[in-house]
Design a protein around this motif. Sequence first.
Motif, PDB file in Angstrom:
ATOM      1  N   THR A  12       0.457  -0.761   0.672  1.00 45.90           N
ATOM      2  CA  THR A  12       0.088  -0.066  -0.035  1.00 45.90           C
ATOM      3  C   THR A  12       1.237   1.427  -0.186  1.00 45.90           C
ATOM      4  O   THR A  12       1.798   0.871  -0.719  1.00 45.90           O
ATOM      5  N   GLU A 450      -7.597   1.255   6.251  1.00 48.42           N
ATOM      6  CA  GLU A 450      -8.946   0.292   6.543  1.00 48.42           C
ATOM      7  C   GLU A 450      -9.698   0.302   5.248  1.00 48.42           C
ATOM      8  O   GLU A 450     -10.754   0.037   5.357  1.00 48.42           O
ATOM      9  N   GLU A 451      -9.391   0.411   4.193  1.00 46.06           N
ATOM     10  CA  GLU A 451      -9.984   1.199   3.202  1.00 46.06           C
ATOM     11  C   GLU A 451      -8.884   0.810   1.600  1.00 46.06           C
ATOM     12  O   GLU A 451      -8.301   0.970   1.510  1.00 46.06           O
ATOM     13  N   GLU A 452      -9.989   0.681   0.917  1.00 49.12           N
ATOM     14  CA  GLU A 452      -9.935   0.618  -0.703  1.00 49.12           C
ATOM     15  C   GLU A 452      -9.732   2.211  -1.135  1.00 49.12           C
ATOM     16  O   GLU A 452     -10.319   2.986  -0.713  1.00 49.12           O
ATOM     17  N   ARG A 466      -4.342   0.417  -1.014  1.00 48.15           N
ATOM     18  CA  ARG A 466      -5.488  -1.125   0.019  1.00 48.15           C
ATOM     19  C   ARG A 466      -5.555  -1.413   0.820  1.00 48.15           C
ATOM     20  O   ARG A 466      -4.691  -0.942   1.645  1.00 48.15           O
ATOM     21  N   ARG A 467      -6.834  -2.158   1.445  1.00 49.50           N
ATOM     22  CA  ARG A 467      -6.939  -1.919   3.082  1.00 49.50           C
ATOM     23  C   ARG A 467      -6.272  -2.914   3.422  1.00 49.50           C
ATOM     24  O   ARG A 467      -5.937  -4.424   2.520  1.00 49.50           O
ATOM     25  N   ASP A 470      -8.934  -4.571   8.926  1.00 47.69           N
ATOM     26  CA  ASP A 470     -10.663  -3.697   9.000  1.00 47.69           C
ATOM     27  C   ASP A 470     -10.282  -2.983   9.891  1.00 47.69           C
ATOM     28  O   ASP A 470      -9.843  -2.695  10.820  1.00 47.69           O
ATOM     29  N   SER A 477     -16.285   4.658   6.654  1.00 47.64           N
ATOM     30  CA  SER A 477     -15.611   5.683   5.634  1.00 47.64           C
ATOM     31  C   SER A 477     -16.243   6.054   5.253  1.00 47.64           C
ATOM     32  O   SER A 477     -17.902   6.621   5.155  1.00 47.64           O
TER      33      SER A 477
END
Length: 691
Positions: A12, A450-452, A466-467, A470, A477
């Motif tokens: 990421t 924690e999110e895309e 990338r996540r 969680d 989000s």
Amino acid sequence: MTKTGEKFAIRTHCPYCALQCGMLIDGELNVAGDKSFPVNEGSLCVKGWTSTSLLRHRGRLLRPLARNARGELEPVSWEEALTRVAQAFRQTQEKYGRDAVGVLGGGSLTNEKAYLMGKFARVALGTANIDYNGRFCMSSAAAAQIKAFGVDRGLPFPLADIPRAEVILLAGGNPAETMPPVMRYFEAQRAAGGRLIVVDPRFSATAQAAAMHLKITPGADAALANGLLHILIRDGLVDRDYIAARTEGFGQVKSVAASYWPERVERITGVPEAQLVRAAHALGNARAAMILTARGAEQHAQGVNNALAYINLALALGSPGRPFSGYGAITGQGNGQGGREHGQKADQLPGYRRIDDPQARKHIAQVWGIDESELPRAGQSAYEMMDSFGQPGGVRALLALGFNFAVSAPNANHVIERLRSLDFLVVSDFFLSETANQADVVLPAAQWAEEEGTMTNLEGRVIRRRRAIDPPAGVLSDWQLLCELADRLGKRKYFAYANEREIFEELRRASKGGAADYYGVTYRKLEAGDGVFWPCPSEEHPGTPRLFAEKFHTPNGRARFHAVRHAAPSEEPDEEFPLYLTTGRALAHYQTGAQTRRVEKLNEMVNEAFAEIHPRLARRYGLLDGDEVTLATRRGVARFKVKLSTGIREDTIFAPFHWGGESSVNRLTNPALDPVSRMPEFKVCAVRVVK
Ligand code: SF4
């Protein structure tokens, strides 16, 4: 997923600055630099190394908060929080009209969230009043690039071109502190025999790594650039063939430059004539010359003119569009680039379209499934919107996502006073920032890992975030928050997304045919490589790392010179306020410090606001290193720790802007706005030392 040693890690990117360094994170939140990502090849700065410590930070917001009858923030359910927000927005619009609800977004939001913010404001709320904090960051360079080149992509070439530039002039940037891993490109340039010239009122860490330092008077950039151009013309060092073949408007610029003879420029800028001549000759004799600007040159009430003056210089050198050459602006915030391309700005629609362009309006209305007449017109810029809070005809209710403007806005005392006059404020953030602390409702947001989503770095390279883990239970989000709010405003059908990828698919279609065309950028392509440079108009297209090789994005394909003159800053030192104040960043912190001030290791490095003062100036006021000093401007006072530095001009004090409250330097800064970009004059005002 990637294997690092014994652990599987997610590839990421760092959550902070616009370099968007590649990093690997495992399930235990260990961090490693991603050696396979070409931008940083494994290097991270201390902010990146420590970034995961905020994911499980004990001070993190984990539940919505709402103000009770006693005026205190207390935990409430999401249902109650969202109902209160929707109700407040509806009532405000019924009473005061649609534009009475405003939206302010952050410069670190993913492209998906920035796009959705723009759509939420225009479709769910129907308000013209949306802007983002990139207005305080990139707007002057962006406006100048559009004027000169017809398109704004911070760097129109990849960072990989830097080592092969023979001479680079960097005006108003200190990447050695703000994004240290980028310095490897400048080090490679030096190793290859290249020279770096830094323009800065301070002998900054970057200036110390340069071959030449031009210690400019704050606010004198247009004079400096015009002066360098004067010498180039006088000494026959402009590229006449390039000017004739690829540009227009040089005649007028030449006439203006004629009045910037070196002695005059030395008087205005404080840079000795001999240095001006050396710098101009180095640029004029280079096979590949590059001009870069950053906020030091751009955050002025004449920021657009300053950037245009540097662009004139680049064009006269025949540089833009040539290999390892050109003009570029170094974007600061994580997604400062993408954030301004997808409709988060008051005057823009997705794809970097203008909101007053009938074709653009038609296209976006069709993608969004609404009638073009329903699309609002351009709204107010960020500071103007803040100044209108609670005023007749102004914004009465506000949604802010990740924008801590109580600290980052200029003239902060006034902005906070205005903020308190709002009828309703809702803030989504990770922590109870200074702005969130004033809100009626606070919503806990998911963090970067924690999110895309996708981000667009300072090179215009679209990358995949990338996540890795969680989000904690109870945290949403911001894209989910916007969809939930839209639902409660009766607009669900326009916001029926299952995930971030679906938003990106719509963003692709919305941007199709625009200046920032992402149509050919797909999650699949981003998965497979190291990012895609926009414009990328089709799925078969490889992306465009270098712009302007054949033509510029103007109607006739030529770049435009603009005749600009130096104008004094809106406020100059006088008897009452005899010194210049300028602001910037420190290595350990990022923006308003809402995140980095909560990282133990970063606080160990720097944990309080400081004012950098020349020892001779300090002596005049009886100040020693480490003393407390109060600074005052016409707008307020603020307190700092004295940091003596022989590197700063004797007439200038520098203070970083990472702190709020009594140490907020933005209590002092001047909100005078650039007439084109609406950028406030953060970088220069008149100040005095209070004894
Ligand atoms: Fe993160 Fe910027 Fe540091 Fe890279 S340079 S690690 S992107 S803060």
